[in-house]
Motif scaffolding. Structure first.
Motif, PDB file in Angstrom:
ATOM      1  N   ALA A 444      28.701 -32.450  -8.051  1.00 21.75           N
ATOM      2  CA  ALA A 444      29.588 -33.278  -8.759  1.00 21.75           C
ATOM      3  C   ALA A 444      29.415 -34.767  -7.689  1.00 21.75           C
ATOM      4  CB  ALA A 444      30.843 -32.797  -8.704  1.00 21.75           C
ATOM      5  N   ILE A 445      30.140 -35.757  -8.467  1.00 26.29           N
ATOM      6  CA  ILE A 445      29.909 -37.259  -7.597  1.00 26.29           C
ATOM      7  C   ILE A 445      31.510 -37.397  -7.505  1.00 26.29           C
ATOM      8  CG2 ILE A 445      27.958 -38.011  -8.676  1.00 26.29           C
ATOM      9  CD1 ILE A 445      29.646 -39.427 -10.785  1.00 26.29           C
ATOM     10  N   GLY A 446      31.802 -38.468  -6.336  1.00 24.05           N
ATOM     11  CA  GLY A 446      33.026 -38.612  -6.143  1.00 24.05           C
ATOM     12  C   GLY A 446      33.545 -38.401  -4.795  1.00 24.05           C
ATOM     13  N   PRO A 447      33.398 -37.152  -4.244  1.00 23.85           N
ATOM     14  CA  PRO A 447      33.983 -36.781  -2.975  1.00 23.85           C
ATOM     15  C   PRO A 447      32.614 -36.899  -2.045  1.00 23.85           C
ATOM     16  CG  PRO A 447      34.265 -35.035  -4.512  1.00 23.85           C
ATOM     17  CD  PRO A 447      33.488 -35.809  -5.159  1.00 23.85           C
ATOM     18  N   SER A 448      33.238 -37.154  -0.632  1.00 23.81           N
ATOM     19  CA  SER A 448      32.223 -37.455   0.239  1.00 23.81           C
ATOM     20  C   SER A 448      32.703 -37.023   1.325  1.00 23.81           C
ATOM     21  CB  SER A 448      32.115 -38.903   0.426  1.00 23.81           C
ATOM     22  OG  SER A 448      31.004 -39.151   1.611  1.00 23.81           O
ATOM     23  N   GLY A 449      31.948 -37.016   2.588  1.00 26.24           N
ATOM     24  CA  GLY A 449      32.571 -36.516   4.034  1.00 26.24           C
ATOM     25  C   GLY A 449      32.933 -35.369   3.951  1.00 26.24           C
ATOM     26  N   TRP A 450      33.962 -34.710   4.528  1.00 26.73           N
ATOM     27  CA  TRP A 450      34.307 -33.251   4.684  1.00 26.73           C
ATOM     28  C   TRP A 450      34.625 -32.747   3.211  1.00 26.73           C
ATOM     29  CZ3 TRP A 450      37.912 -32.445   9.448  1.00 26.73           C
ATOM     30  CH2 TRP A 450      37.131 -32.908  10.640  1.00 26.73           C
ATOM     31  N   ALA A 451      35.041 -33.547   2.371  1.00 25.00           N
ATOM     32  CA  ALA A 451      35.350 -33.314   1.133  1.00 25.00           C
ATOM     33  C   ALA A 451      34.369 -32.814   0.024  1.00 25.00           C
ATOM     34  CB  ALA A 451      36.254 -34.518   0.263  1.00 25.00           C
ATOM     35  N   LEU A 452      33.005 -33.038   0.719  1.00 27.54           N
ATOM     36  CA  LEU A 452      32.026 -32.713  -0.144  1.00 27.54           C
ATOM     37  C   LEU A 452      31.547 -31.207  -0.009  1.00 27.54           C
ATOM     38  CD1 LEU A 452      30.023 -34.313  -2.168  1.00 27.54           C
ATOM     39  CD2 LEU A 452      28.494 -34.501  -0.180  1.00 27.54           C
ATOM     40  N   PHE A 453      32.269 -30.527   1.072  1.00 26.28           N
ATOM     41  CA  PHE A 453      31.691 -29.379   1.436  1.00 26.28           C
ATOM     42  C   PHE A 453      31.675 -28.160   0.261  1.00 26.28           C
ATOM     43  CE2 PHE A 453      32.010 -30.633   6.257  1.00 26.28           C
ATOM     44  CZ  PHE A 453      30.719 -30.115   6.454  1.00 26.28           C
ATOM     45  N   PRO A 454      32.998 -28.247  -0.450  1.00 20.66           N
ATOM     46  CA  PRO A 454      33.210 -27.214  -1.608  1.00 20.66           C
ATOM     47  C   PRO A 454      32.081 -27.448  -2.645  1.00 20.66           C
ATOM     48  CG  PRO A 454      35.245 -28.244  -0.734  1.00 20.66           C
ATOM     49  CD  PRO A 454      34.140 -28.998   0.000  1.00 20.66           C
ATOM     50  N   LEU A 455      31.273 -28.800  -2.738  1.00 23.95           N
ATOM     51  CA  LEU A 455      30.525 -28.909  -3.814  1.00 23.95           C
ATOM     52  C   LEU A 455      29.074 -29.018  -3.415  1.00 23.95           C
ATOM     53  CD1 LEU A 455      32.396 -32.116  -5.126  1.00 23.95           C
ATOM     54  CD2 LEU A 455      32.357 -30.047  -6.228  1.00 23.95           C
ATOM     55  N   LEU A 456      28.753 -28.441  -2.186  1.00 24.96           N
ATOM     56  CA  LEU A 456      27.270 -28.113  -1.871  1.00 24.96           C
ATOM     57  C   LEU A 456      26.467 -27.417  -2.604  1.00 24.96           C
ATOM     58  CD1 LEU A 456      27.627 -29.027   1.956  1.00 24.96           C
ATOM     59  CD2 LEU A 456      26.910 -30.454   0.243  1.00 24.96           C
ATOM     60  N   GLN A 457      25.308 -27.541  -2.982  1.00 27.06           N
ATOM     61  CA  GLN A 457      24.429 -26.297  -3.440  1.00 27.06           C
ATOM     62  C   GLN A 457      22.888 -26.718  -2.617  1.00 27.06           C
ATOM     63  OE1 GLN A 457      22.525 -26.345  -7.607  1.00 27.06           O
ATOM     64  NE2 GLN A 457      24.518 -25.223  -7.881  1.00 27.06           N
TER      65      GLN A 457
END
Length: 508
Positions: A444-457
């Motif tokens: 997904a787009i939008g989060p960055s930093g630590w908030a990106l961890f749940p969206l990693l693939q």
């Protein structure tokens, strides 16, 4: 002083209302509100009279992580979750009335110019004023038709971010269950929940495009829906059979833009008595046929080229590409050019299930965090600036960089450059591992930093993706810190800044 919200915080009903009530007088009252919207982290408020906004008290309000001026609009950074609850509460206080236009020159003169800030005023408030002046100057300088078009394109995708995030996390959970062979009956259901939105994202893009560019939203959605209609596989264009979804979000964007132009042309020429019948019919027919026999084919080729280019970029030159992308992203944000990347991210997500560019670009935020930490260490006698860094650091770690950028690094000058250096090294690290086969992307787009961890693939599983991205953040933090500590502040700047306040007994 601005009123403090009650102790129950923004989570409950009373807390949400109290935050909105505290914001209202600082924004000039209900009569001064022209519009209230929100994205994932920011409250976007358009005011009728910018001079009525009490900016200093607004920045000092508990819970406000930063304030960014954007023309007649204010972007109040509240953080994820909180902003979605406060926005409707504040919107309830709006009074109907036409919004007055405010020129970029008016906004610029409202802000305190950097030259007017005394040389000795090196408190956090002075830096915030410098940051606001710099942003206002950049905004006025960058108010070109091309950048305004990019801003409007970005506005098409911003409302889709919550759904992209939710579906991305659900998709990650479905993949995790499938890899671990847990709850096999549930995995298909989760996949359906995650994939439903993505299969119809073209319709939402078309709807928002028509809405943003002055057309009837449902007509934009109707024309864009042609792209995902299963029956398009019976249509031949340029000697090839079309495939459902061909062209993706790029095709939907182009189709809805065309539909808006056709609709507005019809509105000016069709008699009012026939408008309700003729205009929608002509809009869907003309824009639909052009979409089938031209736009889907062209957009499909463009989308395929974007995917191939991203793959080749990381496979053959990931280190260099990561260094450039991570180092230049913060300046791109300042110039407003980063908005051109949003359709590219969306295209990659629709094609491949993730965008490999976002984790690299997120390293720019890591460099910013490292630079701010170095400034914190170096300014041991400036309690005001250190207090600003402490309050903005949690938001920075979550990828919300505006408070640190416009409150610390950009007004100071050189720390902004060294923050870009940190982002470049973090991006180079992630790019290098991608070049070696450990690719990592975001669903997904939008989060960055630590908030990106749940969206990693990643290509080697979630664990490897988390490890690569986390290591990249650490490299960005370290490089930004070292570059700023060594080169970010001259001796003269250190003397001036450390004379801005006495060291507190606790060391702050």
């Amino acid at each position: 002083m601005a009123p403090d919200p009650p102790d129950d915080g923004p989570r409950g009903e009373r807390g949400r209302g109290a935050v909105a009530a505290a914001l209202l007088p600082l924004l000039g009252g209900a009569a001064n509100l022209a519009s209230v919207e929100n994205c994932m982290t920011r409250l976007r408020v358009t005011v009728r009279d910018p001079s009525a906004v009490r900016r200093g008290e607004l920045r000092a309000l508990p819970g406000v992580l930063g304030v960014v001026e954007d023309g007649p609009a204010l972007q109040i950074v509240l953080g994820p979750g909180t902003v979605a609850k406060v926005a409707p509460e504040l919107a309830r206080h709006m009074e109907p009335g036409p919004a007055e236009s405010v020129t970029a020159e008016a906004v610029t003169t409202e802000s305190v110019p950097a030259e007017a800030v005394p040389a000795g005023a090196v408190t956090a408030e002075a830096l915030a004023e410098r940051g606001a002046a710099i942003r206002a100057e950049r905004k006025a300088r960058n108010a070109t038709p091309a950048r305004e078009f990019l801003r409007r394109i970005a506005q098409i995708f911003v409302p889709l971010i919550p759904a992209l995030i939710g579906c991305g996390i659900v998709a990650g959970l479905a993949g995790l269950l499938a890899n671990l062979h847990w709850l096999p009956a549930l995995a298909p259901a989760l996949t359906a929940c995650a994939s439903g939105f993505m299969s119809l994202i073209a319709v939402f893009v078309g709807y928002n495009t028509a809405k943003e560019f002055g057309g009837t939203p449902v007509l934009g959605g109707a024309v864009a829906a042609i792209i995902v209609f299963p029956g398009v596989d019976r249509v031949t264009a340029f000697g090839e059979k079309l495939m459902p979804g061909q062209g993706g979000v790029l095709g939907a964007l182009a189709a809805a833009l065309l539909a808006t132009r056709v609709e507005r042309w019809c509105r000016r020429r069709v008699p009012e008595a026939l408008d309700v019948l003729v205009t929608p019919t002509v809009t869907v027919l003309v824009a639909g046929l052009v979409t089938l026999y031209g736009l889907m084919y062209a957009a499909g080729k463009a989308a395929t080229a974007i995917g191939h280019f991203a793959d080749r970029l990381l496979a053959n030159g990931g280190t260099a590409a990561g260094f450039v992308l991570g180092g230049l992203f913060l300046p791109l944000v300042m110039l407003g050019l980063h908005q051109a990347l949003i359709p590219i991210h969306a295209t990659l997500i629709q094609q491949q299930g993730h965008t490999v560019l976002l984790p690299i670009l997120a390293m720019a935020g890591a460099g910013q965090v490292g630079a701010a930490l170095a400034v914190y260490v170096r300014l041991s006698h400036n309690a005001s600036v250190r207090r600003t860094i402490r309050s903005a650091m949690p938001a920075g770690l979550l990828g919300i960089g505006e408070p640190l950028i416009y409150g610390v690094s950009l007004p100071l000058g050189r720390p902004f450059v060294t923050a870009c250096v940190g982002g470049a090294f973090g991006g180079a690290f992630v790019g290098l591992l991608g070049q070696l086969g450990d690719t990592v992307g975001s669903t997904a787009i939008g989060p960055s930093g630590w908030a990106l961890f749940p969206l990693l693939q990643g290509g080697h599983g979630l664990g490897r993706a988390v490890a690569v991205y986390g290591a990249g953040l650490l490299v960005g933090y370290a490089a930004g810190f070292v570059a700023t500590y060594a080169f970010g502040l001259s001796r003269e700047s250190l003397r001036e800044l450390n004379a801005g306040g006495e060291k507190s007994p606790s060391g702050d």
